[in-house]
Design a protein around this motif. Structure first.
Motif, mmCIF file in Angstrom:
data_model
loop_
_atom_site.group_PDB
_atom_site.id
_atom_site.type_symbol
_atom_site.label_atom_id
_atom_site.label_comp_id
_atom_site.label_asym_id
_atom_site.label_seq_id
_atom_site.Cartn_x
_atom_site.Cartn_y
_atom_site.Cartn_z
ATOM 1 N N UNK A 165 -3.955 -12.871 21.103
ATOM 2 C CA UNK A 165 -4.908 -12.905 22.199
ATOM 3 C C UNK A 165 -5.382 -14.348 22.162
ATOM 4 N N UNK A 166 -5.941 -14.703 21.264
ATOM 5 C CA UNK A 166 -6.671 -16.223 20.829
ATOM 6 C C UNK A 166 -5.457 -17.265 21.066
ATOM 7 N N UNK A 167 -4.217 -17.035 20.434
ATOM 8 C CA UNK A 167 -3.220 -17.946 20.731
ATOM 9 C C UNK A 167 -2.908 -18.280 22.269
ATOM 10 N N UNK A 168 -2.858 -16.784 23.006
ATOM 11 C CA UNK A 168 -2.461 -17.150 24.437
ATOM 12 C C UNK A 168 -3.676 -17.712 25.076
ATOM 13 N N UNK A 169 -5.010 -17.512 24.757
ATOM 14 C CA UNK A 169 -5.987 -17.964 25.408
ATOM 15 C C UNK A 169 -6.071 -19.569 25.226
ATOM 16 N N UNK A 170 -5.800 -19.941 24.198
ATOM 17 C CA UNK A 170 -5.621 -21.376 23.897
ATOM 18 C C UNK A 170 -4.556 -22.049 24.678
ATOM 19 N N UNK A 171 -3.302 -21.389 24.754
ATOM 20 C CA UNK A 171 -2.249 -21.793 25.478
ATOM 21 C C UNK A 171 -2.720 -21.915 26.908
ATOM 22 N N UNK A 172 -3.148 -20.963 27.528
ATOM 23 C CA UNK A 172 -3.400 -20.884 28.787
ATOM 24 C C UNK A 172 -4.311 -21.860 29.217
ATOM 25 N N UNK A 173 -5.301 -22.108 28.483
ATOM 26 C CA UNK A 173 -6.221 -23.342 28.550
ATOM 27 C C UNK A 173 -5.525 -24.633 28.934
ATOM 28 N N UNK A 174 -4.727 -24.889 27.773
ATOM 29 C CA UNK A 174 -3.902 -25.987 27.883
ATOM 30 C C UNK A 174 -2.875 -26.155 29.174
ATOM 31 N N UNK A 175 -2.302 -24.843 29.659
ATOM 32 C CA UNK A 175 -1.609 -24.943 30.718
ATOM 33 C C UNK A 175 -2.381 -25.184 31.822
#
Length: 156
Positions: free
Chosen positions: A64-74
């Motif tokens: 979840x935290x990695x996906x949120x970080x990747x989503x923000x970067x996207x």
């Protein structure tokens, strides 16, 4: 034209008449419309961001935290690309604060000054102006996180 045909200017408007005239000619605020369009645009951006996070979690298997970080970067990348294409300005023109508040607005505020100075070259133009707005924000964020980290270390 001879000077005899010119009339002297007459300014016989009282302050009250001037106030009434400006109130009559001033555009009426459209607070409800602006708030509604900001809500819709901001909601669409945030919903799209959540779909990206869900995609990263469900299809790429990220935590979840990695996906949120990747989503923000996207979202930051998408905001920068849309700013470069001139599309994000249209979104902000319609959505107002709904387009500025999400992280895509931060991306827009970083890319816009850089694009204005592109003709001066990539090093002195784009590179020099890229952090004009973002620089103080980054310095404040980094400094604040260090101070909070030190306080947390001392309290623990």
């Amino acid at each position: 034209m001879s000077e005899s045909k010119l009339r002297s200017p007459s300014v016989a408007v009282t302050q009250e008449e001037y106030k009434q005239l400006t109130e009559k000619l001033s555009p009426k605020p459209t607070v409800l419309k602006n708030a509604l369009s900001a809500f819709v645009v901001g909601g669409i951006i945030c919903s799209f961001g959540q779909m990206i996070v869900n995609f990263y979690m469900n299809y790429l298997g990220l935590a979840k935290t990695a996906a949120q970080t990747a989503g923000t970067a996207t979202l930051i990348m998408i905001g920068a690309i849309l700013t470069g294409l001139g599309v994000y300005d249209t979104i902000v023109k319609y959505g107002g604060a709904g387009g500025i508040i999400p992280v895509t607005g931060f991306s827009n505020s970083m890319v816009s000054p850089a694009l204005e100075y592109k003709r001066e070259g990539y090093v002195f133009g784009v590179g020099g102006k890229l952090f004009t707005i973002a620089g103080p924000v980054l310095v404040y964020g980094i400094t604040s996180s260090i101070i909070v980290g030190l306080i947390y270390l001392l309290i623990r």
